[in-house]
Write a protein that holds these residues in place. Sequence first.
Motif, PDB file in Angstrom:
ATOM      1  N   MET A   1       0.839  -1.186   0.000  1.00  0.00           N
ATOM      2  CA  MET A   1       0.000   0.000   0.000  1.00  0.00           C
ATOM      3  C   MET A   1       0.886   1.252   0.000  1.00  0.00           C
ATOM      4  O   MET A   1       1.916   1.297   0.665  1.00  0.00           O
ATOM      5  CB  MET A   1      -0.905  -0.004   1.225  1.00  0.00           C
ATOM      6  N   ILE A   2       0.470   2.246  -0.724  1.00  0.00           N
ATOM      7  CA  ILE A   2       1.185   3.510  -0.787  1.00  0.00           C
ATOM      8  C   ILE A   2       0.754   4.354   0.414  1.00  0.00           C
ATOM      9  O   ILE A   2      -0.440   4.558   0.645  1.00  0.00           O
ATOM     10  CB  ILE A   2       0.848   4.267  -2.097  1.00  0.00           C
ATOM     11  N   THR A   3       1.720   4.824   1.179  1.00  0.00           N
ATOM     12  CA  THR A   3       1.399   5.616   2.366  1.00  0.00           C
ATOM     13  C   THR A   3       1.116   7.065   1.982  1.00  0.00           C
ATOM     14  O   THR A   3       1.513   7.527   0.907  1.00  0.00           O
ATOM     15  CB  THR A   3       2.556   5.587   3.376  1.00  0.00           C
ATOM     16  N   ASP A   4       0.457   7.776   2.877  1.00  0.00           N
ATOM     17  CA  ASP A   4       0.193   9.195   2.656  1.00  0.00           C
ATOM     18  C   ASP A   4       1.499   9.969   2.524  1.00  0.00           C
ATOM     19  O   ASP A   4       1.603  10.899   1.720  1.00  0.00           O
ATOM     20  CB  ASP A   4      -0.638   9.785   3.807  1.00  0.00           C
ATOM     21  N   LYS A   5       2.506   9.564   3.294  1.00  0.00           N
ATOM     22  CA  LYS A   5       3.805  10.239   3.246  1.00  0.00           C
ATOM     23  C   LYS A   5       4.447  10.088   1.862  1.00  0.00           C
ATOM     24  O   LYS A   5       4.970  11.057   1.303  1.00  0.00           O
ATOM     25  CB  LYS A   5       4.722   9.675   4.333  1.00  0.00           C
ATOM     26  N   GLU A   6       4.389   8.868   1.309  1.00  0.00           N
ATOM     27  CA  GLU A   6       4.918   8.646  -0.047  1.00  0.00           C
ATOM     28  C   GLU A   6       4.150   9.477  -1.069  1.00  0.00           C
ATOM     29  O   GLU A   6       4.739  10.103  -1.953  1.00  0.00           O
ATOM     30  CB  GLU A   6       4.809   7.170  -0.433  1.00  0.00           C
ATOM     31  N   ARG A   7       2.831   9.483  -0.954  1.00  0.00           N
ATOM     32  CA  ARG A   7       1.976  10.232  -1.870  1.00  0.00           C
ATOM     33  C   ARG A   7       2.303  11.727  -1.810  1.00  0.00           C
ATOM     34  O   ARG A   7       2.426  12.398  -2.830  1.00  0.00           O
ATOM     35  CB  ARG A   7       0.512   9.978  -1.499  1.00  0.00           C
ATOM     36  N   GLU A   8       2.465  12.240  -0.601  1.00  0.00           N
ATOM     37  CA  GLU A   8       2.799  13.656  -0.418  1.00  0.00           C
ATOM     38  C   GLU A   8       4.179  13.971  -0.987  1.00  0.00           C
ATOM     39  O   GLU A   8       4.372  15.028  -1.593  1.00  0.00           O
ATOM     40  CB  GLU A   8       2.753  14.023   1.073  1.00  0.00           C
ATOM     41  N   ALA A   9       5.130  13.055  -0.802  1.00  0.00           N
ATOM     42  CA  ALA A   9       6.485  13.286  -1.314  1.00  0.00           C
ATOM     43  C   ALA A   9       6.483  13.373  -2.839  1.00  0.00           C
ATOM     44  O   ALA A   9       7.081  14.282  -3.429  1.00  0.00           O
ATOM     45  CB  ALA A   9       7.420  12.170  -0.843  1.00  0.00           C
ATOM     46  N   VAL A  10       5.807  12.446  -3.492  1.00  0.00           N
ATOM     47  CA  VAL A  10       5.761  12.435  -4.954  1.00  0.00           C
ATOM     48  C   VAL A  10       5.031  13.676  -5.470  1.00  0.00           C
ATOM     49  O   VAL A  10       5.498  14.356  -6.388  1.00  0.00           O
ATOM     50  CB  VAL A  10       5.101  11.136  -5.471  1.00  0.00           C
ATOM     51  N   THR A  11       3.891  13.990  -4.866  1.00  0.00           N
ATOM     52  CA  THR A  11       3.124  15.167  -5.282  1.00  0.00           C
ATOM     53  C   THR A  11       3.948  16.432  -5.084  1.00  0.00           C
ATOM     54  O   THR A  11       3.991  17.304  -5.961  1.00  0.00           O
ATOM     55  CB  THR A  11       1.800  15.257  -4.491  1.00  0.00           C
ATOM     56  N   GLY A  12       4.620  16.535  -3.949  1.00  0.00           N
ATOM     57  CA  GLY A  12       5.463  17.700  -3.678  1.00  0.00           C
ATOM     58  C   GLY A  12       6.600  17.829  -4.673  1.00  0.00           C
ATOM     59  O   GLY A  12       6.901  18.929  -5.152  1.00  0.00           O
ATOM     60  N   TRP A  13       7.232  16.709  -5.004  1.00  0.00           N
ATOM     61  CA  TRP A  13       8.347  16.748  -5.945  1.00  0.00           C
ATOM     62  C   TRP A  13       7.881  17.259  -7.300  1.00  0.00           C
ATOM     63  O   TRP A  13       8.501  18.142  -7.890  1.00  0.00           O
ATOM     64  CB  TRP A  13       8.980  15.361  -6.085  1.00  0.00           C
ATOM     65  N   PHE A  14       6.759  16.708  -7.801  1.00  0.00           N
ATOM     66  CA  PHE A  14       6.253  17.166  -9.099  1.00  0.00           C
ATOM     67  C   PHE A  14       5.816  18.628  -9.041  1.00  0.00           C
ATOM     68  O   PHE A  14       6.058  19.391  -9.979  1.00  0.00           O
ATOM     69  CB  PHE A  14       5.107  16.282  -9.596  1.00  0.00           C
ATOM     70  N   SER A  15       5.190  19.046  -7.952  1.00  0.00           N
ATOM     71  CA  SER A  15       4.771  20.451  -7.825  1.00  0.00           C
ATOM     72  C   SER A  15       5.970  21.381  -7.904  1.00  0.00           C
ATOM     73  O   SER A  15       5.897  22.454  -8.508  1.00  0.00           O
ATOM     74  CB  SER A  15       4.022  20.675  -6.512  1.00  0.00           C
ATOM     75  N   GLY A 154     -16.863   5.558  -4.915  1.00  0.00           N
ATOM     76  CA  GLY A 154     -15.736   6.438  -4.602  1.00  0.00           C
ATOM     77  C   GLY A 154     -15.629   6.792  -3.135  1.00  0.00           C
ATOM     78  O   GLY A 154     -14.548   6.726  -2.541  1.00  0.00           O
ATOM     79  N   ASP A 155     -16.747   7.165  -2.525  1.00  0.00           N
ATOM     80  CA  ASP A 155     -16.727   7.533  -1.109  1.00  0.00           C
ATOM     81  C   ASP A 155     -16.364   6.336  -0.241  1.00  0.00           C
ATOM     82  O   ASP A 155     -15.592   6.445   0.709  1.00  0.00           O
ATOM     83  CB  ASP A 155     -18.082   8.101  -0.678  1.00  0.00           C
ATOM     84  N   TRP A 156     -16.940   5.172  -0.560  1.00  0.00           N
ATOM     85  CA  TRP A 156     -16.660   3.973   0.217  1.00  0.00           C
ATOM     86  C   TRP A 156     -15.190   3.606   0.088  1.00  0.00           C
ATOM     87  O   TRP A 156     -14.538   3.268   1.081  1.00  0.00           O
ATOM     88  CB  TRP A 156     -17.554   2.828  -0.251  1.00  0.00           C
ATOM     89  N   LEU A 157     -14.637   3.652  -1.124  1.00  0.00           N
ATOM     90  CA  LEU A 157     -13.227   3.326  -1.319  1.00  0.00           C
ATOM     91  C   LEU A 157     -12.318   4.321  -0.599  1.00  0.00           C
ATOM     92  O   LEU A 157     -11.302   3.938  -0.022  1.00  0.00           O
ATOM     93  CB  LEU A 157     -12.896   3.286  -2.810  1.00  0.00           C
ATOM     94  N   ALA A 158     -12.683   5.605  -0.608  1.00  0.00           N
ATOM     95  CA  ALA A 158     -11.893   6.617   0.107  1.00  0.00           C
ATOM     96  C   ALA A 158     -11.903   6.323   1.607  1.00  0.00           C
ATOM     97  O   ALA A 158     -10.864   6.418   2.270  1.00  0.00           O
ATOM     98  CB  ALA A 158     -12.443   8.010  -0.173  1.00  0.00           C
ATOM     99  N   GLU A 159     -13.061   5.965   2.135  1.00  0.00           N
ATOM    100  CA  GLU A 159     -13.162   5.626   3.559  1.00  0.00           C
ATOM    101  C   GLU A 159     -12.323   4.387   3.882  1.00  0.00           C
ATOM    102  O   GLU A 159     -11.639   4.333   4.907  1.00  0.00           O
ATOM    103  CB  GLU A 159     -14.627   5.379   3.928  1.00  0.00           C
ATOM    104  N   LEU A 160     -12.335   3.405   2.990  1.00  0.00           N
ATOM    105  CA  LEU A 160     -11.549   2.194   3.183  1.00  0.00           C
ATOM    106  C   LEU A 160     -10.048   2.512   3.167  1.00  0.00           C
ATOM    107  O   LEU A 160      -9.291   2.025   4.006  1.00  0.00           O
ATOM    108  CB  LEU A 160     -11.880   1.172   2.092  1.00  0.00           C
ATOM    109  N   ALA A 163      -9.099   4.083   6.412  1.00  0.00           N
ATOM    110  CA  ALA A 163      -9.034   3.088   7.477  1.00  0.00           C
ATOM    111  C   ALA A 163      -7.736   2.284   7.385  1.00  0.00           C
ATOM    112  O   ALA A 163      -7.099   2.000   8.407  1.00  0.00           O
ATOM    113  CB  ALA A 163     -10.245   2.155   7.396  1.00  0.00           C
ATOM    114  N   MET A 164      -7.320   1.940   6.170  1.00  0.00           N
ATOM    115  CA  MET A 164      -6.068   1.187   6.008  1.00  0.00           C
ATOM    116  C   MET A 164      -4.877   2.028   6.445  1.00  0.00           C
ATOM    117  O   MET A 164      -3.937   1.518   7.063  1.00  0.00           O
ATOM    118  CB  MET A 164      -5.901   0.747   4.550  1.00  0.00           C
TER     119      MET A 164
END
Length: 177
Positions: A1-15, A154-160, A163-164
Motif C-alpha cells: 500500500m502507498i502511504t500518505d507520506k509517499e503520496r505527499e512526497a511524490v506530489t510535492g516533488w512534481f509540484s 468512490g466515497d466507500w473506497l476513500a473511507e476504506l 481506514a487502512m
Amino acid sequence: MITDKEREAVTGWFSGRLPDEWTVEPPRVSIDREEVTVVLTIPDVGDEVSGDAEPSEVAVAEARAGRARAFREDTRERRMKIAREAQHRYERKVSWGVRVGDHEELWTHVSAPVMTRLRQPQRQVLDTLVEAGVARSRADALAWCVRLVGQHEGDWLAELRDAMTAVDDVRRKGPAA
C-alpha cells in the motif's frame, strides 16, 4: 500500500519540478505500485474560439482538444526529461495527461496485468458483458467492472483507504518486532 507520506512526497516533488507556466492549478498526481500519473490543468480556451459570436459546443470541444494536442507536442521533450528523473527517483513509470476545461485525456499509461481466480458465477457475469458487446474479452469486462465500482463507490473506497492508513499508523506505533 502507498502511504500518505509517499503520496505527499511524490506530489510535492512534481509540484516543485514542473514549470509554473504549464498549469493553472497544482498538478493532480496519483500513484500506485507501478505508476505515477500526472494530470496537468492548462488554461481553457476563451474568446479565441469564435471571436464575437457565442461558440458552439463542437467548436469549444475541438478547440480544447487542439489545445491539449499542442501542449503535448510543445512540452514533450521537457516532460520526458522530468519523467526520467522521477522514474529513477521513485522506481515507477510516469504517465502524463492534461485537462482543458472539461476535456481530459491521458497520453500514456501503464496497463498492468492482474491475475485472479473467479468461480463460475463471476465468470458468467464477465461472459454476459462480452456477449452483450459491452466488452471485447473477459479481461476488458473485468476492467469495466472495476471502473464501474470505482465510479459508484468512490466515497466507500476513500473511507476504506483512510481506514487502512489508520491501521498502518497503529502498526508503526506498536512495539518493534
